[in-house]
Motif scaffolding. Structure first.
Motif, PDB file in Angstrom:
ATOM      1  N   UNK A 213     -34.694  -0.600 -21.678  1.00 26.15           N
ATOM      2  CA  UNK A 213     -34.732  -1.038 -23.059  1.00 26.15           C
ATOM      3  C   UNK A 213     -36.067  -1.406 -23.571  1.00 26.15           C
ATOM      4  N   UNK A 214     -36.622  -0.943 -24.622  1.00 21.48           N
ATOM      5  CA  UNK A 214     -37.762  -1.244 -25.115  1.00 21.48           C
ATOM      6  C   UNK A 214     -37.646  -1.709 -26.722  1.00 21.48           C
ATOM      7  N   UNK A 215     -37.652  -2.837 -26.731  1.00 29.53           N
ATOM      8  CA  UNK A 215     -37.436  -3.809 -27.916  1.00 29.53           C
ATOM      9  C   UNK A 215     -38.660  -3.933 -28.617  1.00 29.53           C
ATOM     10  N   UNK A 254     -33.671   3.433 -23.998  1.00 30.05           N
ATOM     11  CA  UNK A 254     -33.315   3.309 -25.463  1.00 30.05           C
ATOM     12  C   UNK A 254     -34.408   2.420 -26.128  1.00 30.05           C
ATOM     13  N   UNK A 255     -34.496   2.766 -27.304  1.00 25.55           N
ATOM     14  CA  UNK A 255     -35.757   2.149 -27.968  1.00 25.55           C
ATOM     15  C   UNK A 255     -34.939   1.181 -29.103  1.00 25.55           C
ATOM     16  N   UNK A 256     -35.156   0.084 -29.389  1.00 25.16           N
ATOM     17  CA  UNK A 256     -34.493  -0.960 -30.157  1.00 25.16           C
ATOM     18  C   UNK A 256     -35.623  -1.584 -31.323  1.00 25.16           C
ATOM     19  N   UNK A 257     -35.269  -2.039 -32.180  1.00 27.86           N
ATOM     20  CA  UNK A 257     -35.968  -2.908 -33.177  1.00 27.86           C
ATOM     21  C   UNK A 257     -35.116  -3.521 -34.173  1.00 27.86           C
ATOM     22  N   UNK A 278     -31.923   3.431 -31.143  1.00 23.40           N
ATOM     23  CA  UNK A 278     -30.645   2.731 -31.645  1.00 23.40           C
ATOM     24  C   UNK A 278     -30.739   1.778 -32.900  1.00 23.40           C
ATOM     25  N   UNK A 279     -31.958   2.001 -33.497  1.00 29.79           N
ATOM     26  CA  UNK A 279     -32.290   1.111 -34.840  1.00 29.79           C
ATOM     27  C   UNK A 279     -31.222   1.027 -35.944  1.00 29.79           C
TER      28      UNK A 279
END
Length: 300
Positions: A213-215, A254-257, A278-279
């Motif tokens: 996970x890259x947040x 997954x990419x999160x923010x 997954x924003x």
């Protein structure tokens, strides 16, 4: 309601919340996510006050949708149009609404420590919607929910949180929640944006790209004025999730923010709705999570 009961029903942060409590909230959120009815009036006749002493759009609307889906009566309070502007204290405002008969309060405020003091004095459950750079528990819960939906389990998951960790309540709440559910958390931040109060390892941006996970955290662009970041362009160059960097993350990742997103600063525009992003799912998951938290506050 006793002090112990109040503490059990309130949601002030994840640092002091047991793993079992977090698991129970995530399970209840999964129940509400599957509920076909738009409105299920389990909290009919209950009054909830949304007290925002700091600006918010997503969090406030998410709480309001959650409350209305549960059938609660909602009171919305904005500090910009209130007596707080005339000098009335936050305590007096909350105490006034309590005396009018609210059953629970959702609070966002800037000063750290005020929420904990309020919780000692106010006799209704309080839910933290973000307090200073301390915690943002429902944001972290919806993040955990989003990750678990994708990976099924958080045990052993590698999560990299990138950005201004020092001023981030999101980073703190995620760290506490993820650690309790068995994930491995690492931070990536400019030297002047590291949090000295948290014992978390730091990695480079290239190392962060290897996580599951890259947040990305929102860059508070107002920090330009204090010289904390040279410019938005400079930040993007060194710490932004660019298209080129995103091409190097794992196919399973997954990419999160937490949003709101500064497009083309911490994350490139075309990555916001990338297949691995997954924003917007995070925003969607905020409603069932907050339904679970509000129901817990009012029904146990």
């Amino acid at each position: 309601m006793t002090t112990v009961q109040l503490k059990q029903k309130s949601m002030l942060g994840l640092k002091d919340l047991a793993r079992e409590e977090i698991e129970a909230i995530l399970a209840r959120a999964a129940y509400w996510e599957q509920e076909p009815s738009k409105v299920n009036p389990v909290l009919q006749g209950k009054f909830v006050a949304n007290m925002f002493f700091e600006n918010s759009t997503r969090t406030r609307f998410s709480f309001e949708v959650a409350e209305k889906r549960l059938g609660a009566e909602v009171l919305n309070f904005s500090a910009a149009a209130s007596s707080v502007q005339k000098g009335e204290s936050i305590y007096d405002t909350v105490r006034t609404l309590e005396s009018m008969g609210i059953d629970a309060g959702v609070i966002r405020l800037k000063p750290i420590g005020v929420l904990a003091e309020l919780a000692e004095k106010i006799k209704v459950p309080l839910i933290n919607a973000g307090d200073g750079n301390n915690e943002h528990p429902t944001q972290a819960l919806l993040d955990l929910f989003t990750m678990r939906k994708h990976f099924n389990s958080l045990q052993g998951l590698n999560v990299a949180i990138v950005g201004d960790v020092k001023h981030s309540r999101v980073a703190r709440s995620n760290y506490w929640g993820l650690s309790k559910l068995g994930a491995n958390v690492k931070f990536c931040a400019p030297p002047n944006m590291k949090a000295d109060d948290l014992d978390v390892p730091y990695v480079t941006i290239d190392e962060a790209l290897g996580a599951d996970v890259v947040m990305m955290l929102r860059v508070q662009l107002e920090r330009h004025e204090s010289g904390m970041i040279k410019s938005a362009e400079d930040y993007r160059t060194h710490y932004g999730l660019t298209v080129e960097r995103a091409a190097r993350i794992g196919k399973h990742a997954i990419i999160m923010h937490p949003a709101p997103v500064n497009r083309n600063v911490e994350i490139d525009d075309e990555l916001v709705e990338h297949p691995q992003s997954r924003i917007f799912a995070q925003m969607q998951n905020g409603v069932p999570i907050r339904m679970a938290v509000i129901e817990r506050a009012l029904n146990g």
